[in-house]
Design an enzyme around this catalytic site. Structure first.
Site, PDB file in Angstrom:
ATOM      1  N   PRO A 124       0.791  -1.232   0.000  1.00 56.13           N
ATOM      2  CA  PRO A 124       0.000   0.000   0.000  1.00 56.13           C
ATOM      3  C   PRO A 124       0.822   1.280   0.000  1.00 56.13           C
ATOM      4  O   PRO A 124       1.847   1.376   0.676  1.00 56.13           O
ATOM      5  CB  PRO A 124      -0.832  -0.103   1.286  1.00 56.13           C
ATOM      6  N   ASN A 125       0.325   2.210  -0.790  1.00 60.91           N
ATOM      7  CA  ASN A 125       0.870   3.572  -0.913  1.00 60.91           C
ATOM      8  C   ASN A 125       2.169   3.654  -1.724  1.00 60.91           C
ATOM      9  O   ASN A 125       2.653   4.748  -1.996  1.00 60.91           O
ATOM     10  CB  ASN A 125       1.068   4.227   0.471  1.00 60.91           C
ATOM     11  N   ARG A 128       5.092  10.803  -2.812  1.00 59.64           N
ATOM     12  CA  ARG A 128       4.822  10.583  -1.392  1.00 59.64           C
ATOM     13  C   ARG A 128       6.067  10.850  -0.557  1.00 59.64           C
ATOM     14  O   ARG A 128       7.109  10.220  -0.768  1.00 59.64           O
ATOM     15  CB  ARG A 128       4.418   9.121  -1.232  1.00 59.64           C
ATOM     16  N   TYR A 169      11.204   8.805   0.844  1.00 56.70           N
ATOM     17  CA  TYR A 169      11.168   7.766  -0.194  1.00 56.70           C
ATOM     18  C   TYR A 169      11.783   8.175  -1.535  1.00 56.70           C
ATOM     19  O   TYR A 169      11.809   7.369  -2.463  1.00 56.70           O
ATOM     20  CB  TYR A 169       9.713   7.320  -0.404  1.00 56.70           C
ATOM     21  N   ASN A 206       7.947  -5.738  -0.613  1.00 57.08           N
ATOM     22  CA  ASN A 206       7.823  -4.563   0.241  1.00 57.08           C
ATOM     23  C   ASN A 206       6.337  -4.440   0.573  1.00 57.08           C
ATOM     24  O   ASN A 206       5.566  -3.849  -0.179  1.00 57.08           O
ATOM     25  CB  ASN A 206       8.339  -3.294  -0.451  1.00 57.08           C
ATOM     26  N   ALA A 266       3.081  -0.788   4.939  1.00 61.20           N
ATOM     27  CA  ALA A 266       2.485  -0.773   6.281  1.00 61.20           C
ATOM     28  C   ALA A 266       1.972  -2.150   6.713  1.00 61.20           C
ATOM     29  O   ALA A 266       1.955  -2.470   7.912  1.00 61.20           O
ATOM     30  CB  ALA A 266       1.366   0.253   6.338  1.00 61.20           C
ATOM     31  N   ASP A 313       1.662 -15.248   7.186  1.00 60.44           N
ATOM     32  CA  ASP A 313       1.331 -16.674   7.006  1.00 60.44           C
ATOM     33  C   ASP A 313       1.505 -17.102   5.556  1.00 60.44           C
ATOM     34  O   ASP A 313       1.928 -18.239   5.280  1.00 60.44           O
ATOM     35  CB  ASP A 313      -0.118 -16.944   7.430  1.00 60.44           C
ATOM     36  N   GLU A 316      12.374  -9.636   2.242  1.00 57.95           N
ATOM     37  CA  GLU A 316      11.586  -8.481   2.724  1.00 57.95           C
ATOM     38  C   GLU A 316      12.406  -7.223   2.493  1.00 57.95           C
ATOM     39  O   GLU A 316      13.610  -7.199   2.751  1.00 57.95           O
ATOM     40  CB  GLU A 316      11.296  -8.649   4.221  1.00 57.95           C
ATOM     41  N   HIS A 322      12.491  -2.763   2.635  1.00 56.80           N
ATOM     42  CA  HIS A 322      11.949  -1.433   2.924  1.00 56.80           C
ATOM     43  C   HIS A 322      12.902  -0.391   2.368  1.00 56.80           C
ATOM     44  O   HIS A 322      14.127  -0.523   2.506  1.00 56.80           O
ATOM     45  CB  HIS A 322      11.750  -1.228   4.431  1.00 56.80           C
ATOM     46  N   ARG A 325      12.885   4.844  12.540  1.00 52.77           N
ATOM     47  CA  ARG A 325      11.602   5.562  12.489  1.00 52.77           C
ATOM     48  C   ARG A 325      10.735   5.150  13.698  1.00 52.77           C
ATOM     49  O   ARG A 325      11.250   4.636  14.671  1.00 52.77           O
ATOM     50  CB  ARG A 325      10.927   5.278  11.137  1.00 52.77           C
TER      51      ARG A 325
HETATM   52  C1  DQA Z   1       8.153   1.073   3.916  1.00 57.47           C
HETATM   53  C2  DQA Z   1       8.223   1.300   5.421  1.00 57.47           C
HETATM   54  C3  DQA Z   1       6.867   1.092   6.074  1.00 57.47           C
HETATM   55  O1  DQA Z   1       6.950   1.302   7.483  1.00 57.47           O
HETATM   56  C4  DQA Z   1       5.860   2.072   5.505  1.00 57.47           C
HETATM   57  O2  DQA Z   1       4.584   1.826   6.048  1.00 57.47           O
HETATM   58  C5  DQA Z   1       5.833   2.086   4.028  1.00 57.47           C
HETATM   59  C6  DQA Z   1       7.074   1.918   3.272  1.00 57.47           C
HETATM   60  C7  DQA Z   1       9.478   1.392   3.212  1.00 57.47           C
HETATM   61  O3  DQA Z   1       9.641   0.962   2.072  1.00 57.47           O
HETATM   62  O4  DQA Z   1      10.337   2.078   3.771  1.00 57.47           O
HETATM   63  O5  DQA Z   1       4.790   2.348   3.422  1.00 57.47           O
HETATM   64  O6  DQA Z   1       7.865  -0.297   3.689  1.00 57.47           O
END
Ligand code: DQA
Length: 137
Positions: free
Chosen positions: A9-10, A17, A22, A71, A74, A84, A95, A97, A104
């Protein structure tokens, strides 16, 4: 070799953003460069703002692909369902980020994914996706 990037998301808003966190590049532009750098790989990209769609995609690719770069944004910090799914599939998951989640807010320090991931990359900006690909080679 088949590798997929799954963004949660996002992350469709990358470039617009919170650019101080980012960066100012869209993921589509970055992904084109990534494909150019690894043109011998079958590299694909999926983004969704919907938890169940991310789980469905993990199920779809998780028994045939060679690597998943996830990624979950949130949902990383909230979703037992995605955790799961990562546990239940066979394809190794990295994983990722973009930001340094440990520098943070406290709620970003916990991950429901990390325990079942091959590894975790965070804090290197978009370059992290390139590092994640290299980890599969
Ligand atoms: C994120 C870090 C997460 O905490 C956040 O909610 C994101 C982006 C990152 O890529 O740094 O939306 O996954």
């Amino acid at each position: 070799m088949k590798i997929i990037v799954i963004n949660g998301p996002n992350l469709n808003l990358l470039g617009k953003r919170e650019p101080q966190i980012y960066g100012s590049e869209t993921f589509e532009d970055y992904f084109k460069k990534l494909q150019g750098n690894f043109n011998d790989l079958e590299l694909s990209y999926f983004q969704s703002n919907i938890e169940g769609e991310i789980i469905d995609k993990l199920h779809e690719v998780g028994f045939t692909y060679d690597g998943i770069i996830l990624n979950a944004a949130a949902y990383t910090h909230t979703s037992i369902g995605i955790g799961d799914a990562v546990k239940g599939i066979e394809t190794p998951v990295v994983e990722l980020h973009i930001s340094n989640v440990h520098a943070r807010e406290e709620f970003r320090h916990h991950s429901y994914i990390a325990a079942n991931a091959k590894g975790v990359i965070f804090g290197f900006g978009l370059k992290g996706y390139e590092l994640a690909i290299q980890s599969f080679l």
